[in-house]
Every structure is written in C-alpha cells, then in structure tokens.
Design a protein around this motif. Structure first.
Motif, PDB file in Angstrom:
ATOM      1  N   UNK A   3       0.885  -1.235  -0.034  1.00  0.00           N
ATOM      2  CA  UNK A   3       0.106   0.025  -0.022  1.00  0.00           C
ATOM      3  C   UNK A   3       1.306   1.104  -0.147  1.00  0.00           C
ATOM      4  N   UNK A   4       0.347   2.260  -0.621  1.00  0.00           N
ATOM      5  CA  UNK A   4       1.186   3.610  -1.012  1.00  0.00           C
ATOM      6  C   UNK A   4       0.461   4.635  -0.975  1.00  0.00           C
ATOM      7  N   UNK A   5       0.932   5.684  -0.091  1.00  0.00           N
ATOM      8  CA  UNK A   5       0.024   6.837  -0.280  1.00  0.00           C
ATOM      9  C   UNK A   5       0.212   7.831  -1.753  1.00  0.00           C
ATOM     10  N   UNK A   6      -0.959   8.087  -2.013  1.00  0.00           N
ATOM     11  CA  UNK A   6      -1.021   9.056  -3.140  1.00  0.00           C
ATOM     12  C   UNK A   6      -1.065  10.619  -2.909  1.00  0.00           C
ATOM     13  N   UNK A   7       0.086  10.988  -3.026  1.00  0.00           N
ATOM     14  CA  UNK A   7       0.197  12.609  -2.221  1.00  0.00           C
ATOM     15  C   UNK A   7      -0.500  13.743  -3.411  1.00  0.00           C
ATOM     16  N   UNK A   8      -0.944  13.086  -4.658  1.00  0.00           N
ATOM     17  CA  UNK A   8      -1.474  13.873  -5.672  1.00  0.00           C
ATOM     18  C   UNK A   8      -3.056  13.955  -5.483  1.00  0.00           C
ATOM     19  N   UNK A   9      -3.636  12.670  -5.165  1.00  0.00           N
ATOM     20  CA  UNK A   9      -5.107  12.611  -5.091  1.00  0.00           C
ATOM     21  C   UNK A   9      -5.676  12.433  -3.590  1.00  0.00           C
ATOM     22  N   UNK A  10      -4.576  12.029  -2.523  1.00  0.00           N
ATOM     23  CA  UNK A  10      -5.028  12.128  -1.421  1.00  0.00           C
ATOM     24  C   UNK A  10      -5.358  10.740  -0.824  1.00  0.00           C
ATOM     25  N   UNK A  11      -5.515   9.665  -1.731  1.00  0.00           N
ATOM     26  CA  UNK A  11      -5.957   8.359  -1.625  1.00  0.00           C
ATOM     27  C   UNK A  11      -4.723   7.657  -1.402  1.00  0.00           C
ATOM     28  N   UNK A  12      -4.876   6.153  -1.200  1.00  0.00           N
ATOM     29  CA  UNK A  12      -4.034   5.423  -0.966  1.00  0.00           C
ATOM     30  C   UNK A  12      -4.130   4.219  -2.139  1.00  0.00           C
ATOM     31  N   UNK A  13      -3.091   3.790  -2.705  1.00  0.00           N
ATOM     32  CA  UNK A  13      -3.367   2.864  -3.819  1.00  0.00           C
ATOM     33  C   UNK A  13      -2.264   1.893  -3.928  1.00  0.00           C
ATOM     34  N   UNK A  14      -1.901   1.079  -5.064  1.00  0.00           N
ATOM     35  CA  UNK A  14      -0.678   0.486  -5.265  1.00  0.00           C
ATOM     36  C   UNK A  14      -0.019   0.705  -6.404  1.00  0.00           C
ATOM     37  N   UNK A  15       1.298   0.648  -6.649  1.00  0.00           N
ATOM     38  CA  UNK A  15       2.110   0.901  -7.886  1.00  0.00           C
ATOM     39  C   UNK A  15       2.464   2.315  -7.979  1.00  0.00           C
ATOM     40  N   UNK A  16       2.325   3.326  -7.173  1.00  0.00           N
ATOM     41  CA  UNK A  16       2.565   4.603  -7.132  1.00  0.00           C
ATOM     42  C   UNK A  16       3.998   4.832  -7.357  1.00  0.00           C
ATOM     43  N   UNK A  17       4.723   3.880  -6.560  1.00  0.00           N
ATOM     44  CA  UNK A  17       6.367   4.023  -6.281  1.00  0.00           C
ATOM     45  C   UNK A  17       7.046   2.717  -6.786  1.00  0.00           C
ATOM     46  N   UNK A  18       6.307   1.804  -6.760  1.00  0.00           N
ATOM     47  CA  UNK A  18       6.705   0.420  -6.870  1.00  0.00           C
ATOM     48  C   UNK A  18       6.205  -0.315  -8.577  1.00  0.00           C
ATOM     49  N   UNK A  19       7.125  -0.183  -9.218  1.00  0.00           N
ATOM     50  CA  UNK A  19       6.787  -0.414 -10.542  1.00  0.00           C
ATOM     51  C   UNK A  19       6.296  -1.904 -10.969  1.00  0.00           C
ATOM     52  N   UNK A  20       7.009  -2.948 -10.071  1.00  0.00           N
ATOM     53  CA  UNK A  20       6.690  -4.163 -10.092  1.00  0.00           C
ATOM     54  C   UNK A  20       5.206  -4.356  -9.688  1.00  0.00           C
ATOM     55  N   UNK A  21       5.046  -3.800  -8.582  1.00  0.00           N
ATOM     56  CA  UNK A  21       3.583  -3.906  -8.210  1.00  0.00           C
ATOM     57  C   UNK A  21       2.494  -3.231  -9.067  1.00  0.00           C
ATOM     58  N   UNK A  22       2.791  -2.329  -9.891  1.00  0.00           N
ATOM     59  CA  UNK A  22       2.088  -1.900 -10.914  1.00  0.00           C
ATOM     60  C   UNK A  22       1.797  -2.703 -11.829  1.00  0.00           C
ATOM     61  N   UNK A  23       2.911  -3.199 -12.424  1.00  0.00           N
ATOM     62  CA  UNK A  23       2.840  -4.331 -13.496  1.00  0.00           C
ATOM     63  C   UNK A  23       1.888  -5.342 -13.447  1.00  0.00           C
TER      64      UNK A  23
END
Length: 535
Positions: A368-388
């Motif tokens: 889990x990673x915080x999205x400091x653009x939208x204020x929510x939390x999601x996955x793959x915002x900094x971890x490229x492998x998790x995004x893929x």
C-alpha cells in the motif's frame, strides 16, 4: 589446559561486557543525535574521534555519508567496533572505519570514500570475531558501495558532479554510487518502508515532482470530477432500486458495475476532503524528519481507503467482463434471461472473489502506498513491479476478454438481423439494442484504454523521473549525485490529470444505459407516489 583456558574465558567475558557497554552507548546515540544541530554550511573541523587519532590527515567534514551530523554521533556509532580494533583482528579495520565515519576534509562536494579492497579485507579478517558476539556486518558498510582502487587510503569522490566532470585532472573516482537515503526521509526499520530500492526510506510529501500550487489545482480537479462520477453512478443505482425487475440479465451487471465506480468516486472524494492527512506521514522537526509518503498497512485510514479503491476498481473491470459474457450468452447460444440468471452465483463469486483475493494479497505484502496527488492510497505509485502485476495485468486481461466477447456478440446479433426475417418493430428494437451496446462499450473502453496507456507511459519513464529528482535534490540532501545521466525528464501534470479523469469517467457510461423516457416516467411516478402517501 585449564591454565590457558581461564585467561581466554576471562578475556571473552571482558569483551562481552565491553560489547554490552558499547551497545548501550550506540542506543544513546539515537537520542543524542536527535538534538544535534544540522550543518547548513560546509566547514572543516579537527578530528576528535579517539579511534582516528594519528592518521595521515587531521581534519574531517560532517555530515558524513552515514548521515552522522557531528563527530559525537559518529563516535557512538563506531563504539561497537572498539573491541575488534583493540584485538587487532585486521590491520585494515581502523583505517576503513575512520575513512568512512571521519572522511578527510576537502572542498565542498568532495568527500572521500574508502577503497573496496580495504572494506573486503577488514570484513574478511573480522567476520569470525563478529559472529562470535552475534553481530552482523552493517548494511550501510556493504563493500559493493565503495570504489575499486589500490591505495591503502581513501580516494576523493566528487559527490556533487552532475553529468560530466568539470576538471579533467581531478582525482575523483567517477562512478555511480546509487541512491543513499537522506536523513530527512529515514523511517523506523519495523515499518518496512522502501524508496528507490533502499529500505527504511520513504518518498517526500507533498510530492517529489510537482509544486504546491500544481497539487492544489490537481486536488480540486479530481474532487470535481469525482462528484460528477458519484452523482451519475448513484443515479443509476437509485433508478435500479425504484424498479428492480426492470434490469434483468443480461443487463443486470451494469448495476453492479455502477455500484463499483460509485465506491471508487467516493474514495477519491474522501481523498479530496482529507488532503494529505492520510497519504502522508507528519513531519518531525525535532528528529530532522520531513513529511513522507505513507506505506504499508500500519496506517488504518490509508489501508481502508486502499482496500475500497483497489477492490472496487478491480471489481468494476470484472463486472464489465461479466456484462460482455451475458451479452454473448444472449446473442450466440440464445440463452434467455432465466437461464443466464441461474449463473448469477458464479458471476458474483468471480466479481467479488478475484478482487478480494488481490486486495488481501497486497495488504499482506505491505504494498500500500499513499498518493499525495489525489490524497488516497493505492498500489504501484512508487513500486513498478506492483504496478505491472497488480494493476496493469488485471486491467489488460479484462479488456482483452471483454472486447473478444463483445465483438463476438455483436457479430452474432447482426447475423440474426440479416438472416432471420423479423417484424419491423422487433428489428428496430434489435438495432437500438445493438447501438446501445456499441455506445456503452465505446464510452467504457476508450477511457479505460487511456488509463492503461497512462500507466504504461508512467512505468516506462519512472526511472528517468526518479533519477532526475535525485540529481536536482542531491545537494540539498547531501547525498551522492548520479554520475553521467543520459536522460533527464520531469513528469507532466497533464498526464496525471488525464489518468485520474479517465479513471473516474469510466463509471459515467452507466447513466447512459438508464437514460430513457422510461426512467423519467419511473422517477415521476416515484415522487408522485410519495406525495400521495404523505397526503
């Protein structure tokens, strides 16, 4: 034998006592280091470390590469190695420790690093003695971090070099030392944070790429779009509740699809209201710690937002596939509404089970990673492998399956229209139904394909953006700058705005499916019935 064993046991007992005292002093270092003032100006200072007296040089510079901001902190960090130095387990250990903790002072931006051979010899000679006391070789002293050279003493390294060396006669060792986590971004080890491949480190907040005014605009933009999406999907769901029997299979999945994106838009709206309170950790000025991105499942509010957003995003795409399956069953094998409805339990198991499994897996993996653009939390915002694997792969599979089934269903319906003679009224209904399917599918697929394209572009350029950020901030953070950067680039805010816009717009097509005269009549009769009931 006893007369020789007794002195050995006594020496070991004395070493153990000394080691305990050293460990206590190291623990105190963390407390005392917090009260140390940060160095804002470069200045050489005499070496006061007891272990590093009588060296070929007598001045050093703080902070060093281990982020010790004064010699007192460096001395406490070196204290556990005093027994090893006193026992002379290696002739290179003292030189290596001093070169690392108290580097020779040069002009600003040139800090010496010990040679790799010096580190390898010291580690090899002292490893058995350290294992005797159960002490591992520290990760920050990994020998692969140091340059290859033959000298016994450290060579100067230009840490602030940008892309090309300015002085060809410089003695600097030209190589990339990778990313060193700044003290301001350091996190506690038990939190299991990671940033740019470095553990116990977290990205900065509010954002490492955009200015505050850009983030404020993006935040309001996402908030307004989420309100529109929430209104459209909520209207679709309420229309279904007014007359449940109206939306039967194969149309019923549209309602669950609308519910999923209603929850997605609600999560983004909450992120707009919460601003940085969930996606970011608060700064700790007393500990020289800046505001950082929330990671893992330690923050309950962030975890809850992530579970809602990710679960319903994936569930919405699965319901789209199920919608194409029901259309395919109605068009090709000619299944009736009752026959399709018998498979409803299987549809619900897949639509909620698959996203649920992925959500629990990511939560257990602390992705889990915080999205400091939208204020929510999601996955793959900094971890490229998790995004893929957890965002791109499921969405691409759902799109491919849905498109194949959709095209097969449309071709089958068109064949029915061309080959079987129908009454004018029935043929018009079939044509209208095909047009509605086509329009709805385009309104869903185009935004989703744009989102997938944004994700592919983002994961392709993420490394370049991160390297550019490190190059721009390395002087401020007093960390090694990247060497010979081939490409620099900063992300465009428009890309992120497009991604968030299309993520939310995907849910709006559901309102076009229920938008008809019949819906207007149902709402009119609903309000008329409530008015009569009150009278």
């Amino acid at each position: 034998m006893d007369q020789f064993a007794a002195p050995v046991r006594e020496r070991r007992r004395g070493l153990a006592t000394l080691w305990v005292v050293a460990s206590a002093l190291t623990a105190c270092a963390a407390i005392r280091a917090d009260s140390a003032d940060s160095h804002s100006m470069f200045a050489c200072e005499p070496i006061t470390l007891r272990m590093c007296q009588e060296l070929p040089y007598n001045s050093t510079f703080m902070p060093n590469l281990l982020t010790h901001y004064d010699q007192q902190t460096a001395a406490l960090a070196m204290e556990p190695f005093h027994p090893m130095v006193n026992l002379q387990c290696s002739p290179d250990l003292r030189s290596f420790l001093c070169a690392l903790h108290a580097p020779v002072c040069m002009e600003y931006g040139r800090v010496s690093l010990p040679c790799r051979s010096l580190c390898v010899h010291a580690r090899r000679d002292c490893l058995k003695l350290m294992e005797m006391f159960g002490v591992p070789w520290p990760e920050e002293m990994d020998c692969s971090r140091f340059p290859d050279c033959d000298e016994s003493y450290p060579r100067p390294v230009d840490l602030l070099a940008s892309t090309e060396p300015t002085d060809q006669s410089s003695m600097s060792v030209q190589r990339d030392y990778g990313f060193w986590c700044p003290r301001e971004l350091k996190m506690e080890p038990e939190l299991s944070y990671s940033f740019l491949g470095v553990r116990d480190c977290s990205p900065p907040c509010p954002n490492m790429y955009f200015r505050r005014e850009e983030l404020k605009f993006a935040r309001y933009f996402i908030g307004v779009v989420s309100i529109f999406c929430l209104s459209a999907t909520l209207f679709t769901f309420l229309t279904f509740l007014i007359d449940v029997t109206r939306f039967r299979y194969p149309e019923r999945p549209i309602i669950f699809y609308a519910v999923c994106y209603m929850m997605v838009s609600l999560a983004f709206f909450l992120g707009f209201l919460l601003e940085d309170r969930v996606a970011c950790n608060a700064a700790s000025p007393g500990q020289y710690r800046a505001s950082t991105v929330t990671q893992g499942s330690h923050n309950k509010a962030c975890t809850l937002l992530f579970m809602v957003l990710y679960f319903f995003t994936m569930a919405g795409s699965v319901w789209w596939v199920i919608l194409t399956i029901t259309w395919f069953l109605a068009a090709v094998p000619k299944w009736g509404s009752e026959a399709i409805e018998k498979k409803a339990l299987l549809f619900h198991a897949c639509a909620w089970g698959i996203p649920g499994t992925l959500t629990v897996t990511l939560t257990a993996m602390n992705k889990i990673e915080g999205d400091n653009v939208s204020g929510v939390c999601f996955v793959g915002l900094y971890d490229v492998a998790a995004l893929r694997w957890f965002v791109l792969a499921p969405l691409c599979i759902d799109v491919l399956l849905g498109m194949v089934l959709l095209l097969a269903g449309i071709v089958a319906l068109n064949r029915v229209r061309m080959e079987i003679p129908l009454e004018k009224e029935n043929q018009d209904k079939l044509v209208k139904f095909m047009i509605r399917i086509g329009v709805f599918s385009v309104l869903y697929l185009v935004p989703l394909l744009v989102v997938i394209g944004c994700y592919f572009y983002e994961q392709s350029y993420r490394a370049v953006w991160e390297t550019t950020w490190v190059m721009e901030r390395c002087r401020e953070y007093h960390i090694p700058c990247p060497y010979q950067v081939e490409q620099t680039s900063r992300p465009d805010l428009v890309l992120f705005l497009m991604k968030y816009l299309m993520t939310l717009v995907v849910g709006i097509p559901s309102v076009f499916w229920v938008g008809s005269k019949k819906t207007c009549f149902e709402w009119a009769s609903f309000f008329h019935g409530r008015r009569k009931h009150k009278e």
